[in-house]
Design a protein around this motif. Structure first.
Motif, PDB file in Angstrom:
ATOM      1  N   LYS A  63       7.369 -28.627   4.157  1.00  0.00           N
ATOM      2  CA  LYS A  63       7.812 -29.303   5.375  1.00  0.00           C
ATOM      3  C   LYS A  63       9.232 -29.842   5.204  1.00  0.00           C
ATOM      4  O   LYS A  63      10.043 -29.790   6.136  1.00  0.00           O
ATOM      5  CB  LYS A  63       6.850 -30.447   5.720  1.00  0.00           C
ATOM      6  N   VAL A 102       7.953 -36.786   5.392  1.00  0.00           N
ATOM      7  CA  VAL A 102       6.932 -36.030   4.657  1.00  0.00           C
ATOM      8  C   VAL A 102       6.031 -36.950   3.836  1.00  0.00           C
ATOM      9  O   VAL A 102       5.332 -36.497   2.925  1.00  0.00           O
ATOM     10  CB  VAL A 102       7.567 -34.955   3.748  1.00  0.00           C
ATOM     11  N   ARG A 128       4.116 -30.880   1.384  1.00  0.00           N
ATOM     12  CA  ARG A 128       5.222 -31.778   1.728  1.00  0.00           C
ATOM     13  C   ARG A 128       6.578 -31.133   1.436  1.00  0.00           C
ATOM     14  O   ARG A 128       7.524 -31.298   2.204  1.00  0.00           O
ATOM     15  CB  ARG A 128       5.077 -33.086   0.956  1.00  0.00           C
ATOM     16  N   THR A 157       1.451 -32.107  -2.375  1.00  0.00           N
ATOM     17  CA  THR A 157       2.871 -32.116  -2.753  1.00  0.00           C
ATOM     18  C   THR A 157       3.553 -30.822  -2.325  1.00  0.00           C
ATOM     19  O   THR A 157       4.673 -30.844  -1.797  1.00  0.00           O
ATOM     20  CB  THR A 157       3.018 -32.309  -4.270  1.00  0.00           C
ATOM     21  N   TYR A 200       0.024 -35.258   6.255  1.00  0.00           N
ATOM     22  CA  TYR A 200       0.928 -35.195   5.105  1.00  0.00           C
ATOM     23  C   TYR A 200       2.057 -36.221   5.195  1.00  0.00           C
ATOM     24  O   TYR A 200       2.662 -36.599   4.190  1.00  0.00           O
ATOM     25  CB  TYR A 200       1.533 -33.798   4.955  1.00  0.00           C
ATOM     26  N   ASP A 201       2.376 -36.690   6.425  1.00  0.00           N
ATOM     27  CA  ASP A 201       3.466 -37.643   6.609  1.00  0.00           C
ATOM     28  C   ASP A 201       3.040 -39.083   6.331  1.00  0.00           C
ATOM     29  O   ASP A 201       3.863 -40.000   6.412  1.00  0.00           O
ATOM     30  CB  ASP A 201       4.009 -37.555   8.035  1.00  0.00           C
TER      31      ASP A 201
END
Length: 299
Positions: free
Chosen positions: A243, A262, A240, A237, A200-201
């Motif tokens: 996080k 993220v 993210r 999304t 996700y990053d």
């Protein structure tokens, strides 16, 4: 004697080689074709845009098949059909059949004896089928057309070998597609979840997730939406944002840097998305009374 059908039993009993009868590129704009049929097998490949191919299955009915970029339909000889293009569609069409072969090169029958996917394709009883192409079929088609253009004539050793290669690729793609359709879709959804959590990053797209689980992007999006009720991008999304909230709540990483942690390169876009999902800005979220900052330096 020439044979136009890909599924004729004689191809599996005698020595035949495939031969191109016609090929052409065509840009269609707002066009509806009348029902017709060919005495050869036809491949209609969508390069850009989308269209519908209506296949007549009985005197009183037909089946409508929607095709978009990267998809193609194979129509066996004497299958009545018509093309319908509401807006625009660019296609590559190839019509081919088979002729008796007495040379030293392997016939289609001998190739099928060595290639199970081709043997399965020749033995099928379908008059038509559609497939999503991961670009392998298009590259084979384009290479074949370039060779025909360069030679300036029909037939020829390399042309026929390239057409045989194309049929093997189509056979393999169909076998792979059938195998995937028989796999529980939940397996691929779980694999996607794992990939999203691990990446996700990064700046990932649907095509990256599809490549990771060995599925066509369009097919992956359909099964993901049907299993989760949301698109891959919506899930990514949401992940993210979860996080980001954790980082804002439990670390002292500067708010301006959270977007990079993220996988969102634009700080402005991150702020807009975060507010849309939470109702507050990242700064307000960190400063809210429920937020407990965690000093990573242990002070």
């Amino acid at each position: 004697m020439a044979i136009g059908s890909l599924f004729c039993a004689a191809l599996r009993d005698d020595r035949y080689l495939p031969r191109i009868f016609a090929y052409y590129y065509k840009q269609w704009n707002g066009f509806t074709m009348g029902f017709h049929q060919h005495d050869s097998t036809e491949i209609m490949y969508v390069i850009q845009g989308n269209c519908e191919v209506e296949v007549e299955q009985s005197p009183s009915g037909h089946r409508s098949l929607k095709l978009q970029k990267g998809e193609f339909i194979l129509l066996d000889a004497n299958t009545r059909h018509r093309l319908v293009v509401e807006q625009s569609c660019r296609m590559l069409n190839v019509e081919f059949g088979f002729e008796r072969h007495a040379g030293i090169f392997p016939s289609i029958r001998e190739l099928a004896e060595e290639e199970p996917a081709l043997a399965s394709l020749l033995a099928s009883a379908d008059t038509f089928f559609t497939l999503q192409d991961p670009d392998e079929v298009y590259h084979a088609l384009r290479g074949l057309v370039v060779e025909l253009d360069n030679q300036g004539r029909d037939g020829g050793v390399l042309d026929r070998l390239l057409l045989s290669q194309l049929l093997i690729r189509i056979g393999r793609l169909r076998a792979e597609t059938d195998a995937l359709m028989n796999q529980p879709t939940e397996v691929y959804v779980k694999q996607c979840w794992a990939y999203l959590h691990q990446n996700y990053d990064r700046n990932i797209q649907v095509k990256d997730v599809a490549a990771a689980v060995n599925l066509h992007p369009g097919y992956l999006q359909r099964i993901f939406k049907s299993n989760t009720g949301k698109t891959l991008i919506e899930i990514l999304t949401s992940l993210r944002m979860d996080k980001a909230k954790m980082l804002l709540r439990s670390t002292d990483i500067p708010v301006a840097d959270i977007s990079e942690y993220v996988g969102i390169g634009s700080r402005q876009y991150f702020h807009a998305i975060f507010k849309k999902h939470t109702g507050v800005t990242p700064i307000d979220y960190r400063l809210s009374k429920d937020t407990q900052l965690y000093d990573i330096r242990g002070k």
